[in-house]
Design a protein around this motif. Structure first.
Motif, PDB file in Angstrom:
ATOM      1  N   ALA A 181     -10.905  13.770 -12.682  1.00  0.00           N
ATOM      2  CA  ALA A 181     -11.738  13.358 -13.820  1.00  0.00           C
ATOM      3  C   ALA A 181     -12.770  12.306 -13.433  1.00  0.00           C
ATOM      4  CB  ALA A 181     -10.845  12.827 -14.941  1.00  0.00           C
ATOM      5  N   GLY A 182     -12.772  11.900 -12.158  1.00  0.00           N
ATOM      6  CA  GLY A 182     -13.718  10.884 -11.711  1.00  0.00           C
ATOM      7  C   GLY A 182     -13.375   9.491 -12.186  1.00  0.00           C
ATOM      8  N   GLN A 183     -12.100   9.276 -12.523  1.00  0.00           N
ATOM      9  CA  GLN A 183     -11.661   7.971 -13.019  1.00  0.00           C
ATOM     10  C   GLN A 183     -10.976   7.178 -11.914  1.00  0.00           C
ATOM     11  OE1 GLN A 183      -9.088   9.086 -16.238  1.00  0.00           O
ATOM     12  NE2 GLN A 183     -10.758   9.829 -17.542  1.00  0.00           N
ATOM     13  N   ALA A 184     -10.692   5.905 -12.191  1.00  0.00           N
ATOM     14  CA  ALA A 184     -10.015   5.056 -11.223  1.00  0.00           C
ATOM     15  C   ALA A 184      -8.585   5.541 -11.003  1.00  0.00           C
ATOM     16  CB  ALA A 184      -9.992   3.607 -11.709  1.00  0.00           C
ATOM     17  N   ILE A 185      -8.122   5.460  -9.754  1.00  0.00           N
ATOM     18  CA  ILE A 185      -6.751   5.848  -9.431  1.00  0.00           C
ATOM     19  C   ILE A 185      -5.798   4.837 -10.071  1.00  0.00           C
ATOM     20  CG2 ILE A 185      -5.104   6.283  -7.570  1.00  0.00           C
ATOM     21  CD1 ILE A 185      -7.412   8.280  -7.667  1.00  0.00           C
ATOM     22  N   PRO A 186      -4.893   5.270 -10.949  1.00  0.00           N
ATOM     23  CA  PRO A 186      -4.065   4.310 -11.690  1.00  0.00           C
ATOM     24  C   PRO A 186      -2.969   3.644 -10.860  1.00  0.00           C
ATOM     25  CG  PRO A 186      -3.489   6.558 -12.289  1.00  0.00           C
ATOM     26  CD  PRO A 186      -4.692   6.650 -11.420  1.00  0.00           C
ATOM     27  N   HIS A 187      -2.454   4.351  -9.837  1.00  0.00           N
ATOM     28  CA  HIS A 187      -1.330   3.821  -9.061  1.00  0.00           C
ATOM     29  C   HIS A 187      -1.775   3.573  -7.615  1.00  0.00           C
ATOM     30  CE1 HIS A 187       1.366   4.604 -12.388  1.00  0.00           C
ATOM     31  NE2 HIS A 187       0.943   5.849 -12.437  1.00  0.00           N
ATOM     32  N   MET A 188      -2.134   2.325  -7.335  1.00  0.00           N
ATOM     33  CA  MET A 188      -2.649   1.965  -6.019  1.00  0.00           C
ATOM     34  C   MET A 188      -1.549   1.931  -4.966  1.00  0.00           C
ATOM     35  SD  MET A 188      -4.426  -1.615  -4.797  1.00  0.00           S
ATOM     36  CE  MET A 188      -5.907  -1.396  -5.788  1.00  0.00           C
ATOM     37  N   PHE A 189      -0.405   1.382  -5.312  1.00  0.00           N
ATOM     38  CA  PHE A 189       0.655   1.174  -4.316  1.00  0.00           C
ATOM     39  C   PHE A 189       1.507   2.432  -4.189  1.00  0.00           C
ATOM     40  CE2 PHE A 189      -0.470  -3.092  -5.772  1.00  0.00           C
ATOM     41  CZ  PHE A 189      -0.800  -3.662  -4.554  1.00  0.00           C
ATOM     42  N   ASN A 190       0.922   3.408  -3.524  1.00  0.00           N
ATOM     43  CA  ASN A 190       1.574   4.691  -3.321  1.00  0.00           C
ATOM     44  C   ASN A 190       1.918   4.876  -1.843  1.00  0.00           C
ATOM     45  OD1 ASN A 190      -0.943   5.639  -2.043  1.00  0.00           O
ATOM     46  ND2 ASN A 190      -1.759   5.649  -4.130  1.00  0.00           N
ATOM     47  N   ILE A 191       2.344   6.056  -1.464  1.00  0.00           N
ATOM     48  CA  ILE A 191       2.793   6.277  -0.093  1.00  0.00           C
ATOM     49  C   ILE A 191       1.685   6.066   0.924  1.00  0.00           C
ATOM     50  CG2 ILE A 191       2.352   8.773  -0.162  1.00  0.00           C
ATOM     51  CD1 ILE A 191       4.886   9.070   1.618  1.00  0.00           C
ATOM     52  N   GLU A 192       0.446   6.347   0.552  1.00  0.00           N
ATOM     53  CA  GLU A 192      -0.636   6.168   1.523  1.00  0.00           C
ATOM     54  C   GLU A 192      -0.913   4.696   1.791  1.00  0.00           C
ATOM     55  OE1 GLU A 192      -3.341   6.699   4.377  1.00  0.00           O
ATOM     56  OE2 GLU A 192      -1.934   8.174   3.561  1.00  0.00           O
ATOM     57  N   MET A 193      -0.661   3.839   0.814  1.00  0.00           N
ATOM     58  CA  MET A 193      -0.791   2.408   1.068  1.00  0.00           C
ATOM     59  C   MET A 193       0.234   1.964   2.108  1.00  0.00           C
ATOM     60  SD  MET A 193      -3.272   0.837  -0.540  1.00  0.00           S
ATOM     61  CE  MET A 193      -2.851  -0.855  -0.938  1.00  0.00           C
ATOM     62  N   TYR A 194       1.407   2.570   2.067  1.00  0.00           N
ATOM     63  CA  TYR A 194       2.412   2.280   3.096  1.00  0.00           C
ATOM     64  C   TYR A 194       1.957   2.815   4.445  1.00  0.00           C
ATOM     65  CZ  TYR A 194       6.906   1.980   5.478  1.00  0.00           C
ATOM     66  OH  TYR A 194       7.894   1.679   6.377  1.00  0.00           O
ATOM     67  N   ASN A 195       1.426   4.047   4.460  1.00  0.00           N
ATOM     68  CA  ASN A 195       0.937   4.628   5.719  1.00  0.00           C
ATOM     69  C   ASN A 195      -0.226   3.830   6.302  1.00  0.00           C
ATOM     70  OD1 ASN A 195       2.809   6.698   5.573  1.00  0.00           O
ATOM     71  ND2 ASN A 195       1.422   8.100   4.530  1.00  0.00           N
ATOM     72  N   MET A 196      -1.024   3.225   5.418  1.00  0.00           N
ATOM     73  CA  MET A 196      -2.153   2.408   5.868  1.00  0.00           C
ATOM     74  C   MET A 196      -1.678   1.254   6.738  1.00  0.00           C
ATOM     75  SD  MET A 196      -4.839   0.304   3.462  1.00  0.00           S
ATOM     76  CE  MET A 196      -3.677  -1.019   3.084  1.00  0.00           C
ATOM     77  N   LEU A 197      -0.493   0.757   6.448  1.00  0.00           N
ATOM     78  CA  LEU A 197       0.059  -0.365   7.192  1.00  0.00           C
ATOM     79  C   LEU A 197       0.784   0.089   8.452  1.00  0.00           C
ATOM     80  CD1 LEU A 197       1.548  -2.256   4.125  1.00  0.00           C
ATOM     81  CD2 LEU A 197      -0.791  -2.282   4.994  1.00  0.00           C
ATOM     82  N   CYS A 198       0.904   1.399   8.613  1.00  0.00           N
ATOM     83  CA  CYS A 198       1.608   1.968   9.768  1.00  0.00           C
ATOM     84  C   CYS A 198       0.667   2.794  10.627  1.00  0.00           C
ATOM     85  CB  CYS A 198       2.780   2.823   9.301  1.00  0.00           C
ATOM     86  SG  CYS A 198       4.034   1.914   8.383  1.00  0.00           S
ATOM     87  N   ILE A 199      -0.582   2.367  10.737  1.00  0.00           N
ATOM     88  CA  ILE A 199      -1.536   3.065  11.600  1.00  0.00           C
ATOM     89  C   ILE A 199      -1.096   2.889  13.049  1.00  0.00           C
ATOM     90  CG2 ILE A 199      -3.916   3.095  12.450  1.00  0.00           C
ATOM     91  CD1 ILE A 199      -4.809   2.237   9.665  1.00  0.00           C
TER      92      ILE A 199
END
Length: 443
Positions: free
Chosen positions: A274-292
């Motif tokens: 819908a082109g709206q803001a993502i409501p749930h920021m702290f998802n699995i990809e945020m965890y993966n971001m810290l595990c680069i």
């Protein structure tokens, strides 16, 4: 460091080990991980239909391809709870020693889950009879926690009945597939009777259904609690400390978080389309971001080692771990270097993910970097590519920046390690005499 190590070994690690060994936690973890292929395929189709380029969207609409692309997400991501309940019950049966009945238990759990879903009766105009309509929200992410609870209850009841031999036994000579079908009759009857009573009981309340009750009372509060920066920060610190002391930190916290993260997917995908803001920021990809590069964000460490190592030891190590590191695999580095219990690397290993998290959070909150959708991509998906699949070019660029930050944080600590290794190699390769170096083969 000694006091920290003593506390971890005596108090913290035993608790974490017991949590990771809980068989229900293992069943939920394995069941949700089995969903990855379904989620990824559904996400790819959804992303292909959501690219916000006017010409592209006009082409999809005029050719009817947009309708085609909507089929797969509707039966994958939007029906995720259906697959969860089967897979968790299936894995639980195997873990609890009933491998032969795992498929049957999974099917019964699936039927029990559907029993809980209320049906709305509608009378279409011109039709001869009413039609039963199912609200598809109940089989999507909204039903994730109901799926988990259903799988646990059904598996427990089934095993309890089987262990007491409350089954219909066929005479010898009857084919196994026939006798196994009769074995399921009594457990299935009892399970479905119980779930029918549960459905009827909730229909008399203001919640209307068990799924609505669980979603409002349990799932929503837990998602709100774990969806905050302080809670996420604490979980990351716990995972990093466990890793440093030799316990698989990811296996300890991810099984607890995965059901919550699955519950985010439907809402995040809907907002993205819908082109709206993502409501749930702290998802699995945020965890993966810290595990680069793996736990501890070690891709930067590997790059620093590859470029700046002067010791033979670390030059060889860098060549061995760079390729796995690009695919976020760093067990050879953690256990081979090693990073675990290495006091020089304690600070960068624990705090590099925290630095990346805090900077990323600020950039996402200010709109400079797009919030990732939180799709369940394979953990070995390389950076940039995974960032694009998560719906944002800016996030893909941020992954590169995060890797550079990792280089900066690990660099001074690696130089200490490398200098020490060079000195050891000089000492081991010869003896110093009269201010000069004499090689062993010339003595």
């Amino acid at each position: 460091m000694k006091s920290i190590q003593s506390f971890m070994e005596s108090k913290f690690i035993p608790i974490a080990t017991r949590i990771s060994n809980i068989r229900w936690i293992q069943a939920i973890s394995r069941g949700t991980m089995s969903l990855m292929g379904v989620i990824v395929v559904g996400a790819i189709f959804s992303l292909l239909g959501s690219v916000n380029i006017p010409v592209y969207q006009t082409f999809l609409k005029n050719t009817g391809i947009n309708t085609l692309l909507s089929f797969i997400p509707a039966v994958t991501i939007n029906a995720i709870a259906l697959y969860m309940v089967f897979l968790i019950a299936y894995q639980a049966a195997r873990i609890f020693g009933h491998k032969e009945a795992s498929v049957n238990i999974g099917i019964i759990a699936l039927v029990a889950f559907l029993v809980l879903i209320p049906l709305k009766i509608e009378q279409p105009k011109g039709a001869l009879q009413a039609s039963n309509i199912m609200n598809l929200n109940y089989i999507g992410s909204q039903g994730a926690f109901t799926a988990i609870i259903t799988a646990m209850i059904v598996t427990s009841i089934y095993i309890w009945i089987i262990n007491r031999n409350w089954t219909i036994k066929m005479p010898e000579g009857v084919p196994p597939q026939v006798s196994n079908a009769f074995i399921d009759i009594i457990p299935a009857f009892i399970v479905l009777l119980i779930f029918s009573l549960i459905r009827w009981g909730f229909s008399l309340t203001s919640y209307v259904s068990a799924t609505d009750f669980i979603y409002k009372i349990l799932q929503t509060p837990i998602q709100t609690l774990t969806g905050s920066l302080p809670a996420f920060l604490i979980l990351i610190i716990i995972a990093q400390l466990l890793w440093f002391f030799g316990i698989h930190g990811s296996f300890t916290i991810l099984p607890i978080l995965m059901p919550i993260w699955i519950g985010y997917i439907g809402q995040n995908m809907a907002a993205y389309k819908a082109g709206q803001a993502i409501p749930h920021m702290f998802n699995i990809e945020m965890y993966n971001m810290l595990c680069i590069g793996g736990a501890g964000g070690t891709l930067g460490f590997v790059i620093v080692m590859l470029i700046f190592a002067k010791s033979v030891q670390y030059k060889k190590m860098a060549r061995l771990v760079i390729l796995p590191g690009l695919f976020n695999i760093n067990e050879p580095l953690i256990f081979g270097l090693p990073i675990i219990l290495n006091p020089i690397l304690f600070l960068p290993f624990v705090f590099t993910p925290i630095i990346i998290l805090l900077l990323g959070y600020v950039l996402m909150k200010t709109g400079i970097v797009g919030v990732p959708i939180g799709l369940f991509l394979p953990s070995s998906t390389p950076i940039v590519f995974s960032g694009i699949l998560q719906g944002s070019w800016s996030y893909a660029i941020w992954q590169v920046v995060a890797t550079f930050i990792s280089c900066l944080t690990y660099y001074p600590f690696f130089k200490i390690l490398d200098k020490k290794a060079v000195q050891e190699e000089i000492t081991n390769s010869g003896v110093v005499k009269n201010g000069g170096l004499i090689n062993d083969d010339k003595r």
